[in-house]
Design a protein around this motif. Structure first.
Motif, PDB file in Angstrom:
ATOM      1  N   GLY A   1      -2.894  -2.485  -2.425  1.00  0.00           N
ATOM      2  CA  GLY A   1      -3.451  -3.806  -2.186  1.00  0.00           C
ATOM      3  C   GLY A   1      -4.881  -3.796  -1.715  1.00  0.00           C
ATOM      4  N   LEU A   2      -5.719  -2.980  -2.350  1.00  0.00           N
ATOM      5  CA  LEU A   2      -7.106  -2.876  -1.895  1.00  0.00           C
ATOM      6  C   LEU A   2      -7.979  -4.003  -2.403  1.00  0.00           C
ATOM      7  CD1 LEU A   2      -7.903   0.931  -2.194  1.00  0.00           C
ATOM      8  CD2 LEU A   2      -7.533  -0.415  -0.128  1.00  0.00           C
ATOM      9  N   ARG A   3      -7.622  -4.632  -3.492  1.00  0.00           N
ATOM     10  CA  ARG A   3      -8.518  -5.643  -4.082  1.00  0.00           C
ATOM     11  C   ARG A   3      -8.681  -6.818  -3.131  1.00  0.00           C
ATOM     12  NH1 ARG A   3      -5.715  -6.585  -9.738  1.00  0.00           N
ATOM     13  NH2 ARG A   3      -3.915  -6.472  -8.340  1.00  0.00           N
ATOM     14  N   GLY A   4      -9.883  -7.012  -2.679  1.00  0.00           N
ATOM     15  CA  GLY A   4     -10.206  -8.143  -1.812  1.00  0.00           C
ATOM     16  C   GLY A   4      -9.714  -7.992  -0.392  1.00  0.00           C
ATOM     17  N   ALA A   5      -9.102  -6.858  -0.064  1.00  0.00           N
ATOM     18  CA  ALA A   5      -8.553  -6.686   1.291  1.00  0.00           C
ATOM     19  C   ALA A   5      -9.586  -6.054   2.192  1.00  0.00           C
ATOM     20  CB  ALA A   5      -7.315  -5.822   1.235  1.00  0.00           C
ATOM     21  N   SER A   6      -9.637  -6.506   3.412  1.00  0.00           N
ATOM     22  CA  SER A   6     -10.577  -5.923   4.375  1.00  0.00           C
ATOM     23  C   SER A   6      -9.861  -5.388   5.603  1.00  0.00           C
ATOM     24  CB  SER A   6     -11.626  -6.962   4.791  1.00  0.00           C
ATOM     25  OG  SER A   6     -10.983  -8.089   5.348  1.00  0.00           O
ATOM     26  N   ARG A   7      -8.656  -5.807   5.812  1.00  0.00           N
ATOM     27  CA  ARG A   7      -7.927  -5.293   6.960  1.00  0.00           C
ATOM     28  C   ARG A   7      -6.430  -5.434   6.689  1.00  0.00           C
ATOM     29  NH1 ARG A   7     -10.291 -10.042   8.314  1.00  0.00           N
ATOM     30  NH2 ARG A   7      -8.940 -11.781   8.864  1.00  0.00           N
ATOM     31  N   GLY A   8      -5.646  -4.924   7.597  1.00  0.00           N
ATOM     32  CA  GLY A   8      -4.202  -4.937   7.392  1.00  0.00           C
ATOM     33  C   GLY A   8      -3.737  -3.581   6.923  1.00  0.00           C
ATOM     34  N   ARG A   9      -2.479  -3.441   6.712  1.00  0.00           N
ATOM     35  CA  ARG A   9      -1.954  -2.150   6.316  1.00  0.00           C
ATOM     36  C   ARG A   9      -1.874  -2.062   4.794  1.00  0.00           C
ATOM     37  NH1 ARG A   9       3.120  -2.486   4.914  1.00  0.00           N
ATOM     38  NH2 ARG A   9       4.100  -4.532   5.045  1.00  0.00           N
ATOM     39  N   PRO A  10      -1.715  -0.843   4.235  1.00  0.00           N
ATOM     40  CA  PRO A  10      -1.620  -0.688   2.792  1.00  0.00           C
ATOM     41  C   PRO A  10      -0.507  -1.535   2.206  1.00  0.00           C
ATOM     42  CG  PRO A  10      -1.872   1.445   3.864  1.00  0.00           C
ATOM     43  CD  PRO A  10      -1.686   0.430   4.956  1.00  0.00           C
ATOM     44  N   GLY A  11      -0.804  -2.170   1.099  1.00  0.00           N
ATOM     45  CA  GLY A  11       0.194  -2.968   0.400  1.00  0.00           C
ATOM     46  C   GLY A  11       0.276  -4.406   0.839  1.00  0.00           C
ATOM     47  N   ALA A  12      -0.445  -4.765   1.906  1.00  0.00           N
ATOM     48  CA  ALA A  12      -0.326  -6.118   2.434  1.00  0.00           C
ATOM     49  C   ALA A  12      -0.773  -7.165   1.434  1.00  0.00           C
ATOM     50  CB  ALA A  12      -1.140  -6.230   3.718  1.00  0.00           C
ATOM     51  N   ASP A  13      -1.797  -6.837   0.615  1.00  0.00           N
ATOM     52  CA  ASP A  13      -2.302  -7.812  -0.346  1.00  0.00           C
ATOM     53  C   ASP A  13      -1.583  -7.712  -1.693  1.00  0.00           C
ATOM     54  OD1 ASP A  13      -4.010  -8.585   1.551  1.00  0.00           O
ATOM     55  OD2 ASP A  13      -5.823  -7.771   0.640  1.00  0.00           O
ATOM     56  N   LEU A  14      -0.725  -6.728  -1.828  1.00  0.00           N
ATOM     57  CA  LEU A  14      -0.057  -6.524  -3.107  1.00  0.00           C
ATOM     58  C   LEU A  14       1.283  -7.245  -3.162  1.00  0.00           C
ATOM     59  CD1 LEU A  14      -0.035  -5.026  -5.838  1.00  0.00           C
ATOM     60  CD2 LEU A  14       1.165  -3.172  -4.672  1.00  0.00           C
ATOM     61  N   LEU A  15       2.088  -7.078  -2.130  1.00  0.00           N
ATOM     62  CA  LEU A  15       3.435  -7.640  -2.099  1.00  0.00           C
ATOM     63  C   LEU A  15       3.500  -8.822  -1.133  1.00  0.00           C
ATOM     64  CD1 LEU A  15       5.539  -4.346  -1.942  1.00  0.00           C
ATOM     65  CD2 LEU A  15       4.833  -5.629  -3.970  1.00  0.00           C
ATOM     66  N   THR A  16       4.239  -9.828  -1.521  1.00  0.00           N
ATOM     67  CA  THR A  16       4.484 -10.939  -0.592  1.00  0.00           C
ATOM     68  C   THR A  16       5.418 -10.464   0.515  1.00  0.00           C
ATOM     69  OG1 THR A  16       6.417 -11.729  -1.773  1.00  0.00           O
ATOM     70  CG2 THR A  16       4.262 -12.537  -2.528  1.00  0.00           C
ATOM     71  N   SER A  17       5.517 -11.256   1.573  1.00  0.00           N
ATOM     72  CA  SER A  17       6.391 -10.865   2.680  1.00  0.00           C
ATOM     73  C   SER A  17       7.838 -10.764   2.217  1.00  0.00           C
ATOM     74  CB  SER A  17       6.269 -11.864   3.835  1.00  0.00           C
ATOM     75  OG  SER A  17       6.594 -13.168   3.385  1.00  0.00           O
ATOM     76  N   ARG A  18       8.285 -11.669   1.346  1.00  0.00           N
ATOM     77  CA  ARG A  18       9.646 -11.606   0.821  1.00  0.00           C
ATOM     78  C   ARG A  18       9.851 -10.345  -0.010  1.00  0.00           C
ATOM     79  NH1 ARG A  18      14.458 -13.294   2.131  1.00  0.00           N
ATOM     80  NH2 ARG A  18      13.992 -15.529   2.081  1.00  0.00           N
ATOM     81  N   GLU A  19       8.825  -9.991  -0.825  1.00  0.00           N
ATOM     82  CA  GLU A  19       8.939  -8.775  -1.636  1.00  0.00           C
ATOM     83  C   GLU A  19       8.981  -7.527  -0.776  1.00  0.00           C
ATOM     84  OE1 GLU A  19       6.682 -10.493  -5.667  1.00  0.00           O
ATOM     85  OE2 GLU A  19       5.562  -9.369  -4.148  1.00  0.00           O
ATOM     86  N   GLN A  20       8.247  -7.541   0.353  1.00  0.00           N
ATOM     87  CA  GLN A  20       8.317  -6.400   1.268  1.00  0.00           C
ATOM     88  C   GLN A  20       9.720  -6.269   1.856  1.00  0.00           C
ATOM     89  OE1 GLN A  20       4.969  -6.254   4.078  1.00  0.00           O
ATOM     90  NE2 GLN A  20       3.847  -7.573   2.642  1.00  0.00           N
ATOM     91  N   GLU A  21      10.342  -7.394   2.172  1.00  0.00           N
ATOM     92  CA  GLU A  21      11.715  -7.347   2.687  1.00  0.00           C
ATOM     93  C   GLU A  21      12.662  -6.782   1.633  1.00  0.00           C
ATOM     94  OE1 GLU A  21      12.367 -11.412   3.660  1.00  0.00           O
ATOM     95  OE2 GLU A  21      11.651 -11.227   5.718  1.00  0.00           O
ATOM     96  N   VAL A  22      12.504  -7.243   0.394  1.00  0.00           N
ATOM     97  CA  VAL A  22      13.347  -6.748  -0.686  1.00  0.00           C
ATOM     98  C   VAL A  22      13.118  -5.254  -0.893  1.00  0.00           C
ATOM     99  CG1 VAL A  22      13.796  -6.890  -3.175  1.00  0.00           C
ATOM    100  CG2 VAL A  22      13.462  -8.987  -1.839  1.00  0.00           C
ATOM    101  N   LEU A  23      11.851  -4.810  -0.855  1.00  0.00           N
ATOM    102  CA  LEU A  23      11.532  -3.404  -1.054  1.00  0.00           C
ATOM    103  C   LEU A  23      12.186  -2.527   0.008  1.00  0.00           C
ATOM    104  CD1 LEU A  23      10.033  -1.183  -2.570  1.00  0.00           C
ATOM    105  CD2 LEU A  23       7.985  -1.717  -1.224  1.00  0.00           C
TER     106      LEU A  23
END
Length: 1024
Positions: free
Chosen positions: A946-968
């Motif tokens: 999730g690097l595109r347009g991301a400036s902070r947060g942990r890896p993958g934060a901009d790639l997956l939605t919160s629901r998708e992270q739960e599913v993952l």
């Protein structure tokens, strides 16, 4: 006068003509069928490959091509010019392009390619063909063909009520349904020709209103007067906006009085007219056509032979290729021979006789020499030559010499000589050159004499002159020519009873001289055969030095050809050297034996080298100037500079002495040692100097081959990949023999793998084919193991990668060669990490502990191997060390790969800033190098974390939605879609949709890979 002719045939003539053209009414249904594109009927009988010569008519008309190239070769610039012209026409600027070139050069093939591009770009294409009927032929024939297609496609209504007038061009408009629909009026109008031209221009203008119109008129050299007049009108008519007119013509048909000459001159004055002259193809173009027709890359010698005979004419290339093996095709195919001789047969008898005499003299001949041999009065000779020049069979140059326009024409004429005539003419040429050597180019008299006496079947004279010509060739560094001439001496030896007395040398000496020439020219297979013949003649007891030299040469040639290691021959040579008195000859012999043994038996090589030094000191011989693999005598692994200082000294001494072979040898090893030391720019420079020097002294296929591949290797390390590819292409052109042709092939195969080149698999297969040879030097064999592993990994063939990795580890020379061994261990370690093979990883670890680490690249590989085999929290510092080591070494590509691995490790550790920096740098390296797979891997990793347009947060934060992270997280725990639905209070169908999106976003193929990737990139940690 040309100006007068232009006044009557130029573009303005059409508008000035007011009377009807009676012949126009003769245009009937027999006119050529219309075409809508370059593949239609009017061009169907033409070759579809690189030739594009006129089918069914004229010089190239009678041939049915049995094999044709399907690729357009060497015409990118011309296609670009045509596309630019179409763009101008599309913008409303009237544009005309005249495409000229000799028969068979590819005019039609060029227009086929352009026609396809124009059609794809939305243009309408009309094609008309001129007929070979001369000035009295069917008027307006190409326009009738084009308009017939318009009628077929658009119907008679397109003529806007002017069907009677257009019936001059299309008689079918004056009868049948079209006539019924036409307004009342005479069946054939007597409207002035200028009015008819206006109507044609207006029609094209209407057709071009909706889409640009491309009108192609082929074979303008056969156009009648009326056709030329209409073309001239259209070129000057303002109503032809959005119309591109393209006309082709044969330049070799335009004799001095040809009516097209003044017409073209007049058109050249029009601002909107552009000329394109198609030349013959270069050697690379010939190679490309042959490769396409034959379905495989042809041997360099086949390319050279075909290119020399065809002089780059695509049609001739296709004809020779269609005849079978181009190299084995010593005689011309009958169809091509008849075609070539058709124009000769139309010459007056006297001109044909002179042309036959000239053909015996070669493709290029001097007027004075021809006069001497022909024995004709000067006016008769000049009249005959004038006829040949007018027929475009011979061209004259400003120096007063002549040349056959096509080498194959000369070959065909020469082959028509009767046996007695053939011998008599060549004997007359030889006698004339012998009496007056100045009649041929400076320095060419020995070779010309050898050729003509041999062709005259005068064996004694042919023997002596062949030997003299061979000596002259050696003085010019023309070793391949020297080798061929000495082969002729061997051929003639048995036919001349007193050959030894005439030459002042025995048969064995001729064999040795031929062996030297063949080896220097790079013909190793022939050289090996000559060693066997020479060893059968030599008496080892009476001449141990002579026998030892031959055995040494044979041992090295066996290894160079991959037939055996040659150790038996080299050891026997060393045994015989013991019976040779000390002196410079023995020093040279021992030095050669030591250099050749170093890759086979290093201990024995060191002993022989020490003996060579001792003898050299005793007799005052300087080892540094020996034209052999001199570096191997002074280089030791213990020396910090790997013998660099001694190599510098050898280079300086060779330059001072003007010893070109010693200089080339020094530069081969100097560039090699500099590369191993990590001094890549210096290595590339040294190799480049050596390449020029090798080319200057005619040893490009031997010493020059190593220099080219050394140069390519250094350029690859520097990241100058395009230059490296060009150096590999140069090496391919000279076709290095035996295993000396492996290094460039292995380098280029690796480069194409790294760039995902479409031809990568073919090159990889060719390179790996060397592994099937009975013997390969270890420094050649180990890089092939690496290439095999990398190719399997690139194809994601894990089974083959493991198989290749185990084969590499089984090589007994791997632990002893750190330069070649460390890259292999890196590839094996990458495989072990990819397939998670602990046994393989353990084997790598064990070998890595034994393999020496000395130079910068070896240090970087060692750090990389350690990082690849490190897991968990220790991976990040290990990859930081590996990246630092690659920075110190300076090779961008392995640095880019290490940066991506560092980014993954940083992602796993939650170091987001470090991930972004590493991925960005790796992507930049990939873009500069054109390394497509590396660029794709960088983009995939960036998307995954999730690097595109991301400036902070942990890896993958901009790639997956919160629901998708739960599913993952639940996927990683091994839950099914139904269980995930229960846990998250959603339907199983919704859970399945979430899982599918996760798999797509992470660019994996299944949920198992998604779970593994999530663990590796730290995507499972709950958000704070």
């Amino acid at each position: 006068m040309a100006t007068a002719a232009a006044a009557t045939t130029g573009p303005t003539a059409a508008a000035a003509t007011t009377g009807p053209t009676a012949a126009a009414a003769t245009t009937g249904p027999t006119a050529p069928a219309a075409t809508t594109g370059p593949t239609a009927a009017a061009v169907a009988d033409r070759p579809v490959g690189g030739a594009g010569a006129g089918g069914g008519r004229g010089m190239l008309g009678a041939v049915t091509v049995r094999a044709a190239s399907t690729v357009l070769v060497g015409r990118q610039g011309e296609v670009g010019s045509l596309r630019t012209a179409l763009a101008r026409a599309r913008a409303g600027e009237p544009t005309t392009v005249l495409v000229g070139g000799e028969a068979g050069v590819g005019k039609t093939r060029l227009l086929e390619e352009f026609g396809a591009l124009a059609g794809a770009a939305g243009a309408r294409l009309l094609v008309g063909q001129c007929l070979e009927l001369g000035e009295a032929g069917l008027p307006f024939a190409p326009f009738a063909a084009a308009l017939r297609e318009v009628l077929r496609r658009d119907g008679p209504g397109v003529f806007d009520g002017y069907e009677p007038e257009f019936a001059r061009l299309l008689p079918e408009l004056g009868r049948g349904p079209a006539a019924v629909a036409a307004p009342a009026g005479p069946a054939l109008s007597d409207a002035p020709r200028g009015y008819l031209f206006d109507l044609v221009g207006e029609l094209f203008h209407r057709l071009a209103a909706d889409q640009p119109l491309v009108l192609v008129i082929e074979d303008l050299h056969w156009a009648d007067r009326s056709t030329r007049d209409l073309i001239g009108f259209l070129v000057r008519a303002a109503r032809t906006a959005r119309v591109l007119l393209v006309c082709t013509y044969r330049t070799d048909e335009l004799h001095r009085g040809h009516p097209l000459r003044p017409f073209l001159a007049e058109l050249d004055r029009v601002r909107s007219v552009e000329r394109i002259e198609l030349g013959r193809l270069d050697r690379d173009g010939t190679a490309a056509i042959l490769a396409d027709i034959l379905g495989a890359e042809p041997a360099a010698r086949a390319v050279d032979d075909v290119h020399e005979r065809t002089q780059g004419n695509p049609f001739f290339i296709e004809e020779l290729a269609a005849a079978g093996d181009p190299v084995g095709c010593a005689t011309l195919p009958e169809t091509l021979r008849d075609l070539l001789l058709a124009r000769v047969d139309r010459l007056p008898d006297a001109a044909q006789r002179v042309l036959r005499i000239a053909a015996a003299g070669g493709t290029r001949f001097a007027h004075q020499l021809l006069a001497e041999v022909a024995g004709l009065p000067e006016p008769e000779l000049e009249d005959a030559l004038r006829a040949a020049v007018a027929a475009q069979l011979v061209v004259a140059d400003p120096d007063g010499d002549y040349e056959f326009r096509h080498a194959l024409v000369r070959e065909a004429v020469h082959d028509e000589l009767l046996p007695g005539e053939h011998a008599r003419l060549h004997a007359r040429y030889a006698a004339a050159i012998e009496a007056q050597p100045h009649l041929v180019a400076a320095g060419r008299a020995p070779a010309e004499l050898a050729h003509h006496w041999y062709a005259a079947h005068d064996h004694p004279r042919a023997l002596v002159t062949a030997r003299a010509a061979a000596c002259a060739a050696a003085e010019r560094y023309a070793y391949a020519e020297q080798s061929r001439l000495l082969e002729r001496v061997l051929e003639l030896w048995e036919l001349v009873p007193d050959a030894a007395d005439r030459l002042g040398m025995d048969h064995l000496a001729v064999l040795e001289e031929t062996l030297d020439a063949a080896t220097t020219a790079g013909d190793y297979s022939r050289a090996l055969t000559l060693t066997r013949a020479a060893l059968a003649e030599v008496d080892a007891d009476a001449a141990p030095l002579r026998a030892a030299r031959l055995l040494d040469r044979r041992g090295r040639l066996l290894a160079l050809l991959g037939k055996s290691d040659g150790s038996a021959e080299l050891r026997e040579a060393y045994r015989l050297a013991g019976g040779v008195p000390d002196g410079p000859e023995r020093v040279r012999l021992l030095a050669d034996i030591a250099a050749h043994l170093v890759k086979i038996d290093p201990q024995l090589a060191a002993a022989v080298a020490a003996e060579a030094r001792t003898v050299a000191e005793a007799v005052g011989e300087d080892l540094a100037l020996l034209p052999t693999r001199i570096a191997m005598l002074c280089r030791t692994d213990q020396a910090p500079d790997l013998g660099l200082a001694e190599l510098r000294r050898a280079e300086a001494l060779a330059r001072a002495a003007g010893n070109a072979p010693a200089l080339v040898s020094a530069l081969v090893h100097l560039s090699d040692v500099l590369f191993e030391l990590g001094r890549y720019a210096e290595s590339a420079d040294a190799a480049a100097v050596g390449v020029s020097e090798a080319r200057r002294v005619g040893i490009s296929r031997s010493g020059g081959a190593y220099l080219l591949s050394n140069q390519a290797e250094a350029l690859l390390a520097l990241g100058r990949w395009d230059e490296a590819d060009a150096a590999c292409a140069d090496a391919a052109r000279i076709d290095p023999p035996g295993v000396s042709g492996l290094h460039w092939l292995q380098l280029r195969a690796g480069l194409r793998l790294a760039r995902a080149h479409p031809a990568a698999d073919e090159l990889v297969g060719r390179a790996l084919g060397f592994l099937a040879r009975p013997y390969l030097w270890p420094n050649h064999r180990l890089p092939l193991h690496e290439l095999r592993i990398e190719a399997a990994l690139a194809a994601d063939d894990k089974v083959e990668a493991v198989r290749a990795a185990r084969a590499a580890l089984a090589d007994d020379r791997l632990p002893h060669l750190p330069r070649e061994g460390w890259p292999v261990l890196s590839a094996v370690a990458r495989t072990a990490a990819r397939v998670e093979d602990r046994e393989l990883a353990a084997a790598v670890t064990a070998l890595a502990a034994e393999l020496p680490v000395r130079q910068p690249a070896e240090q970087a590989h060692a750090a990389q191997v350690a990082a690849l085999l490190t897991a968990g929290g220790r991976a990040l510092p290990a990859w930081r060390t590996a990246v630092a080591a690659w920075r110190a070494d300076g090779q961008p590509y392995p640095l880019g790969r290490a940066l991506l691995a560092l980014a993954e490790a940083a992602a796993s550790a939650g170091e987001r800033d470090e991930v972004a920096e590493a991925v960005a740098e790796a992507a930049g390296i990939a873009q500069r190098l054109g390394a497509t797979p590396l660029a794709e891997q960088a983009a995939t990793l960036a998307r995954r974390v999730g690097l595109r347009g991301a400036s902070r947060g942990r890896p993958g934060a901009d790639l997956l939605t919160s629901r998708e992270q739960e599913v993952l997280r639940l996927v990683a725990e091994g839950h099914s879609n139904s269980r995930i639905a229960e846990q998250l209070f959603i339907s199983p169908k919704t859970a399945s949709v979430h899982v599918s999106r996760i798999i797509a976003k992470l660019d994996v193929t299944n949920r198992v890979e998604a779970a593994a990737l999530a663990h590796r990139l730290n995507l499972l940690t709950p958000p704070p």
